[in-house]
Design a protein around this motif. Structure first.
Motif: not given
Length: 342
Positions: A1-21
């Protein structure tokens, strides 16, 4: 991942898992009120996305950022004096330093971030593309001190003017009247060793002094390299009258080899080192050497690491500090020659 790439957030994980943040947050913080299957699914996604909980944010406001300093091998004078510069600069900056031996355990970069580290400073450590990729995924900046190999363009580094130092050391010996000058160095592929050796060759060629193949011997930056290398040089049919060593430890090994042969330093053999560690002043006689500003290099590495940890840009990926020849008592004109100081 490039140094200035966006860090994965809790919202990203929640959306992928189909659960709440909130559910993902409970898993990250090891709360117990999450169903086992849901927990396993969220943990798998956290692992896949290399999610790193920003635990350092809870402590920085009180303690300041924490920098990991890793080194490989023994705690030699070179490493110890560089560490002093890092520690002093950290104290001035309000930062904390954790010192460890280089580790390549699985997910070591993620573990460093989880422990609150903001950047890594490496001394005498080698980082492969795999290691750099893991650091990039973890968002951890790396600063390498006196790199052994040409660093990746993602790596910031701090070093010294090794070529100029090698040039000055050899010019000093030439000015005393030496022409049979040998170079005892470190690893062949080490960038700092190559630069010092090229400085030696440039000085010799400028004076028309021959560089004999048998007079250039690579090895490691160790006392043993100096000891064994000098024995081989002194066994030559026409041994050198002077030795330029790639560091102070090699120089001390060369001096001991000469002593065991009944040779005197500098009457029978002149020796020059590189680094100007405390060993140089304690040598008998005190060692002429090229001063590498080790404490200043450590301070520069620490300040660079802090700037990168704060997301700031640095002017250059590589910083070089000036070397300086320090003349002591281990060098003199060869027997039967007069010095030719200019």
């Amino acid at each position: 991942m490039p140094r200035n790439a966006r860090r994965t957030t809790l919202a990203d994980i929640a959306q992928a898992a189909g659960v709440s943040v909130a559910t993902v947050s409970k898993v990250v913080n090891d709360r117990g009120d999450v169903a086992p299957r849901t927990r396993a699914r969220v943990q798998e996604l956290l692992h896949q996305h290399h999610y790193l909980a920003p635990v350092f944010r809870h402590t920085e406001s009180v303690e300041g950022p924490t920098i990991e300093v890793q080194f490989k091998g023994g705690l030699k004078s070179y490493v110890a004096e560089t560490l002093e510069g890092i520690i002093d600069s950290a104290a001035e900056s309000g930062a904390s330093v954790v010192i460890s031996r280089a580790s390549r355990a699985p997910h070591w970069a993620r573990d460093l971030v989880s422990a609150g580290r903001r950047a890594v400073i490496a001394i005498t450590s080698v980082y492969t593309t795999t290691h750099l990729n893991e650091l990039a995924r973890a968002g951890l900046p790396l600063v390498v001190l006196d790199p052994l190999h040409l660093p990746d363009n993602r790596v910031n580094s701090v070093g010294a003017t090794n070529f100029a130092g090698g040039l000055a050391a050899t010019q000093h010996l030439l000015s005393l009247g030496h022409r049979r000058i040998a170079y005892l160095g470190g690893p062949t592929m080490a960038v700092c060793n190559q630069a010092r050796m090229h400085g030696y060759r440039a000085a010799m060629e400028a004076q028309g002094a021959p560089v004999r193949d048998a007079y250039v011997r690579p090895g490691e930056f160790t006392y043993e390299t100096g000891l064994l290398g000098a024995v081989a040089l002194l066994d030559l049919e026409e041994p050198p009258t002077a030795i330029f060593a790639g560091n102070d430890e090699i120089a001390l090994g060369a001096m001991e080899a000469a002593r065991t042969r009944g040779l005197r330093i500098p009457e029978d053999l002149s020796v020059v080192g590189f680094d100007d560690t405390s060993l140089a002043q304690m040598a008998s006689p005190p060692l002429t050497t090229v001063r590498q500003p080790l404490r200043e290099m450590g301070g520069a590495a620490l300040r660079t690491a802090l700037r990168l940890a704060n997301g700031e840009k640095v002017e250059s990926h590589h910083i070089e500090l000036a070397t300086e020849l320090v003349v002591r008592a281990s060098t003199a004109p060869p027997r039967g020659a007069t010095s030719a100081h200019r």
